[in-house]
Enzyme design. Structure first.
Site, PDB file in Angstrom:
ATOM      1  N   MET A   1       0.834  -1.207   0.000  1.00  0.00           N
ATOM      2  CA  MET A   1       0.000   0.000   0.000  1.00  0.00           C
ATOM      3  C   MET A   1       0.869   1.259   0.000  1.00  0.00           C
ATOM      4  SD  MET A   1      -3.120  -0.877  -0.262  1.00  0.00           S
ATOM      5  CE  MET A   1      -3.919   0.673   0.116  1.00  0.00           C
TER       6      MET A   1
ATOM      7  N   GLU B   1      -1.746  -2.897  10.352  1.00  0.00           N
ATOM      8  CA  GLU B   1      -3.072  -2.552  10.884  1.00  0.00           C
ATOM      9  C   GLU B   1      -3.156  -2.905  12.373  1.00  0.00           C
ATOM     10  OE1 GLU B   1      -6.985  -1.134   9.245  1.00  0.00           O
ATOM     11  OE2 GLU B   1      -4.855  -0.799   8.963  1.00  0.00           O
TER      12      GLU B   1
ATOM     13  N   HIS C   1      -8.217   6.139   2.917  1.00  0.00           N
ATOM     14  CA  HIS C   1      -8.182   4.693   2.674  1.00  0.00           C
ATOM     15  C   HIS C   1      -8.066   4.438   1.182  1.00  0.00           C
ATOM     16  CE1 HIS C   1     -10.558   0.647   2.656  1.00  0.00           C
ATOM     17  NE2 HIS C   1      -9.265   0.454   2.526  1.00  0.00           N
TER      18      HIS C   1
END
Length: 713
Positions: A321, A393, A441
Site C-alpha cells: 500500500m 493494521e 483509505h
C-alpha cells in the site's frame, strides 16, 4: 455552430458549443436540422466540411440529459428521441451534397455517429484523436445509426468487436479497420477535406442507390461473420448476465446487415429506446459518470477553504500500500519521502514504482523515481505538507508511528492514516493535532484503483477535509467522504459479501455454486476466492478486535464460525500459507479444495436465484444502515464506494441504487422474508421501514437537466 461559405463552394461547419466539449443534445440536433436544410437548399454550396473549434471533435451524448431529463420517458418517447437524431443524420445523407468529417480530435459516441453519417472521414494524426462508439459502457447502444453504419462500413467482426468492448481506437488502427478514410497531419486537415471535395464525389450513399442489397441478406451470411457472431454470443456471459446492452447490440448489428437500411435504423431505434428506459442504463450513467465526475470536481469539498496543493508528502510504510501511494504521489509531481524500518525495505518500496512505470519513456520514468526518497530517517519528513501512514493494521504500531512523525512535521501538516478498519477518532488520540488527522483509505493496487475513502474523525476539521480532498484530486483519484466507525463504509459492507459466501458453505451449498452465483450476479470474484487472497487471518482479526473492544454489544458476522473452523481446526488459512478454500498446484490452475465436502457436506434445497439475491441484499442492507447511522451522508458516496471500492455490480449503479431500482417497499418486504430464513443481518430497521411506508426513495426526483452542466459520454 458556425457555417462559413467560401467561393470554391465548400462550406465549413464548425462545431463550437458552450462548455468544454461539443455534445449531442436537443439544442445541437435543432441546430443541425436547420443547417442541413440550409445546405440542401443552397445551390452555391457544393460540399460541406464538418470540424470543431475545440481540441476535441465531439464527445457524444449529454448523459445528464439522458438520465435526468429523460427519467420518466416512455419507450415510445425514447424511440421518438432516437428517431429525431437518426433523421438528423439521414438529412445529411439526403442533402444532395457530399459531407466530409474533418475530425480534429476525439470523436466518440454521437460524435462518431455524426462522422459515420458523412460521406468521407479524415482523422488528424494525433494519439489523442480517438474514435469509437463506447455506449455499451453506459448500458446503451448507439441510437442514431451507429450500429447499422458501422456494420456495413467495417463488417460484422469489426463492428461487434468495437461495439461490445466499447473500446476507442487511435488513427492508425481506425484507418486499418476502415472506419476512417484518411489520416493526415493536423495542419493539413482542412486542406485534405477540400481536396477530397474537389474530386467531385458522389453525394449518394451506397445504401441509398436503387437496387442496393444489404451485405448479408437472409441466407447469405458468410462463414467468417457467422463465426464472429457465434463468438460474440458466447462472450456475452463475460459482460454480465444482467447487462441488456450487449445482447441488444448483437441483435442490432445482425439485423442491420440483413434489412433495408431505413428498416434497420428503425430496429436499432427500438433497441435504443428499450435500453434508455431500462433502469440499468440510468444506474450506470448516474454513478459511473454523473456522480463520479461531481465527486472528482469537489462535490463534497467544504466551501470557503483555500485551495491546497501538496508539494512534499511523507509515506510511512513501504509495503504494497505504501509503495503504491508513494508511486501515485510521485507520478502526480509531488516529492515523496518513503519511510520504513530500514533503508533496504524502503528501497524495495521504491522499486515498486520502477516496476509500474513501464509505459513511460526512460526520461519520464527517471523523473518520477527521482521524486521518491527511500529512508528510515523520520527527520526527512521536515517540510512535508501531508503524511500518509500505511503501516501494519495495529493501533499501537500506528500510534507509535504517528508520534515519531509529528515530532518532525511542521505545524500545518495534515496527518492521514490509510487504515481500512480502525476508527480514525481512536487513532487520532495519538496525535498532537487531532483536528488535522484524517483517514485516506486507498485500495490495492493503488496505481489501478480509482477510489479513495476519505474518513472524517470526530475532531477532523473542515479545513483538513478540504486538504485531504485536494490531495486526492492531485492524484486524479475519485473520493468519497464517510464518517468514522469500525470498518467505515467500504470494509464494513465488503465483509458482508465474504461472510455471506462462508455462511452458504455451512448451509451445504456446493462451493462452486457459491462462487458462480456471485459471479453471475456481477461480482468480479467469488467470496471464497476473495477470502483465500485476503487470508482468513484478516477478517478474523477484525472480528476479534471488535469483540475485545465492544464485548457483547458486537454480533460476529455470519461466516465467522466457518472461517474459524477453516483456520483453527482444518489448518487452512489462505493462499499465502498454501491455500484455504482453494488449491494452488505448482504450474497448474487454482481449483477449489476437494476436502471442503468432508467438512462442509453438500445438501439439497439451494436455489441460484436466491443465492444471488442474498449477496445483493446483504450488502445493500448494510449500506442502508451506514446511511441511517450517519457513516454515509449521501447515496452518491454509497454507490461510488460500492462500484469502485469492491466491485459491486455496475449494472445496479451501486448498493443504494439497487434498493431504489427494486423499490424500497419491495426491498423491505423481501428483506423481512430473508431475515426469517437466514438471520437478523437481513432485518430492516425501524428507520428503513418508515422510509418504505412513505415510499421515500434514497435518490430525490430528478432535477431539470437544462439547468445543469452537460456530462459527455
Amino acid at each position: 455552430m458556425r457555417l462559413d461559405k467560401a467561393e470554391d463552394g465548400f462550406a465549413i461547419l464548425t462545431l463550437d458549443a458552450d462548455g468544454a466539449m461539443n455534445v449531442v443534445n436537443d439544442d445541437f440536433i435543432a441546430d443541425m436540422e436547420q443547417v442541413t436544410k440550409l445546405v440542401a437548399g443552397d445551390d452555391a454550396i457544393k460540399g460541406v466540411i464538418v470540424t470543431s473549434a475545440k481540441k476535441t471533435f465531439m464527445a457524444g451524448a449529454d448523459l445528464k440529459q439522458l438520465v435526468i431529463g429523460f427519467e420518466t420517458l416512455t419507450p415510445a418517447e425514447a424511440y421518438a428521441f432516437s428517431q429525431r437524431a437518426t433523421g438528423m443524420h439521414r438529412a445529411i445523407e439526403h442533402s444532395g451534397k457530399p459531407w466530409v468529417a474533418a475530425i480534429n480530435g476525439l470523436a466518440l459516441g454521437g460524435g462518431f455517429e455524426l462522422a459515420l453519417a458523412c460521406h468521407h472521414r479524415i482523422l488528424v494524426d494525433d494519439p489523442k484523436a480517438l474514435v469509437g462508439l463506447p455506449e455499451v459502457n453506459v448500458g446503451l447502444l448507439p441510437g442514431s445509426g451507429g450500429t447499422v453504419r458501422l456494420g456495413i462500413i467495417a463488417g460484422m467482426k469489426t463492428a461487434l468487436d468495437l461495439l461490445l468492448s466499447g473500446r476507442s481506437v487511435g488513427p492508425a488502427e481506425a484507418l486499418k479497420l476502415k472506419i476512417v478514410d484518411e489520416v493526415v497531419p493536423a495542419g493539413t486537415l482542412i486542406d485534405a477535406a477540400k481536396a477530397w471535395l474537389a474530386t467531385g464525389p458522389d453525394a449518394v450513399k451506397p445504401w441509398d442507390v436503387k437496387g442496393w442489397v444489404p451485405p448479408q441478406k437472409k441466407g447469405m451470411t458468410v462463414p467468417e461473420d457467422s463465426a464472429a457472431y457465434m463468438m460474440a454470443t458466447g462472450g456475452l456471459a463475460k459482460s454480465g448476465y444482467n447487462q441488456p446492452a450487449p445482447l441488444a447490440i448483437l441483435n442490432s448489428v445482425f439485423q442491420g446487415l440483413q434489412l433495408p437500411f431505413d428498416k434497420a435504423l428503425a430496429v436499432e431505434g427500438k433497441h435504443f429506446a428499450k435500453l434508455l428506459t431500462n433502469p440499468v442504463a440510468r444506474n450506470i450513467i448516474r454513478t459511473t459518470f454523473i456522480s463520479r465526475l461531481a465527486a472528482e470536481k469537489g462535490a463534497r469539498r467544504p466551501e470557503g477553504v483555500p485551495k491546497f496543493e501538496a508539494k512534499k508528502v511523507g509515506v510511512l510504510g513501504a509495503g504494497m500500500m505504501g509503495a503504491g501511494i508513494a508511486f501515485v504521489s510521485a507520478n502526480a509531481g509531488i516529492d515523496v519521502v518513503l519511510i520504513d524500518r530500514d533503508t533496504v525495505t524502503a528501497e524495495k518500496g521504491k522499486a515498486y514504482s520502477a516496476k509500474v512505470l513501464g509505459k513511460l519513456t526512460q526520461d519520464q520514468a527517471d523523473a518520477v523515481l527521482a521524486r521518491i526518497t527511500p529512508t528510515d530517517d523520520f527527520a526527512l519528513l521536515e517540510g512535508c505538507d501531508l503524511v500518509v501512514e500505511a503501516v501494519f493494521e495495529d493501533t499501537e504500531i500506528k500510534a507509535e508511528t504517528t508520534k515519531k512523525a509529528e515530532a518532525v512535521l511542521p505545524a500545518h501538516a495534515v496527518f492521514a492514516s490509510n487504515t481500512s478498519t480502525l476508527p480514525i477518532s481512536q487513532l487520532a488520540k495519538a496525535s498532537l493535532r487531532p483536528d488535522q488527522f484524517i483517514g485516506l483509505h486507498f485500495f490495492s493496487p493503488v496505481d489501478r484503483m480509482a477510489l479513495v475513502e476519505v474518513i472524517m474523525g470526530q475532531q477532523t476539521s473542515k479545513e483538513t477535509l478540504a486538504k485531504g480532498l485536494d490531495f486526492v484530486a492531485q492524484l486524479r483519484k475519485t473520493p468519497i467522504v464517510v464518517n468514522d466507525s469500525r470498518g467505515f463504509y467500504t470494509s464494513r459492507v465488503f465483509q458482508m459479501l465474504i461472510h455471506e459466501g462462508a455462511a452458504m458453505l455451512a448451509e451445504g451449498v456446493p462451493p462452486a455454486v457459491i462462487e458462480n452465483s456471485a459471479k453471475a450476479v456481477g461480482m468480479p470474484v467469488g467470496p471464497l476466492a476473495l477470502l483465500d487472497e485476503l487470508t482468513l487471518d484478516l477478517p478474523l482479526k477484525i472480528v476479534d478486535q471488535a469483540i475485545a473492544e465492544e464485548g457483547d454489544k458486537y454480533t460476529p458476522p455470519a461466516g465467522t464460525a466457518v472461517m474459524r473452523r477453516m483456520k483453527d481446526e482444518i489448518g487452512r488459512s489462505g493462499r499465502k500459507s498454501g491455500g484455504a478454500f482453494y488449491e494452488y498446484p505448482e504450474g497448474g490452475k487454482k481449483h477449489l479444495w476437494a476436502g471442503l465436502g468432508e467438512y462442509f457436506p453438500v445438501k439439497d434445497g439451494w436455489d441460484v436465484e436466491e443465492l444471488k439475491r442474498r449477496y445483493l441484499y446483504a450488502q445493500a442492507m448494510e449500506t442502508a444502515r451506514c446511511l441511517e447511522e450517519g457513516v454515509l451522508e449521501t447515496p452518491e458516496d454509497a454507490d461510488l464506494g460500492a462500484v469502485y471500492g469492491w466491485g459491486f455490480p455496475t449494472w445496479t449503479g451501486g448498493t443504494i441504487s439497487y434498493i431504489d431500482t427494486i423499490g424500497i417497499e419491495n426491498f423491505v418486504k423481501e428483506a423481512d422474508r430473508m431475515a426469517q430464513l437466514y438471520g437478523p443481518r437481513f432485518l430492516p430497521s425501524a428507520w428503513l421501514r418508515e422510509k418504505a411506508a412513505r415510499s421515500e426513495a434514497f435518490y430525490a426526483p430528478a432535477e431539470d437537466a437544462s439547468t445543469k452542466e452537460a456530462v459527455p459520454a
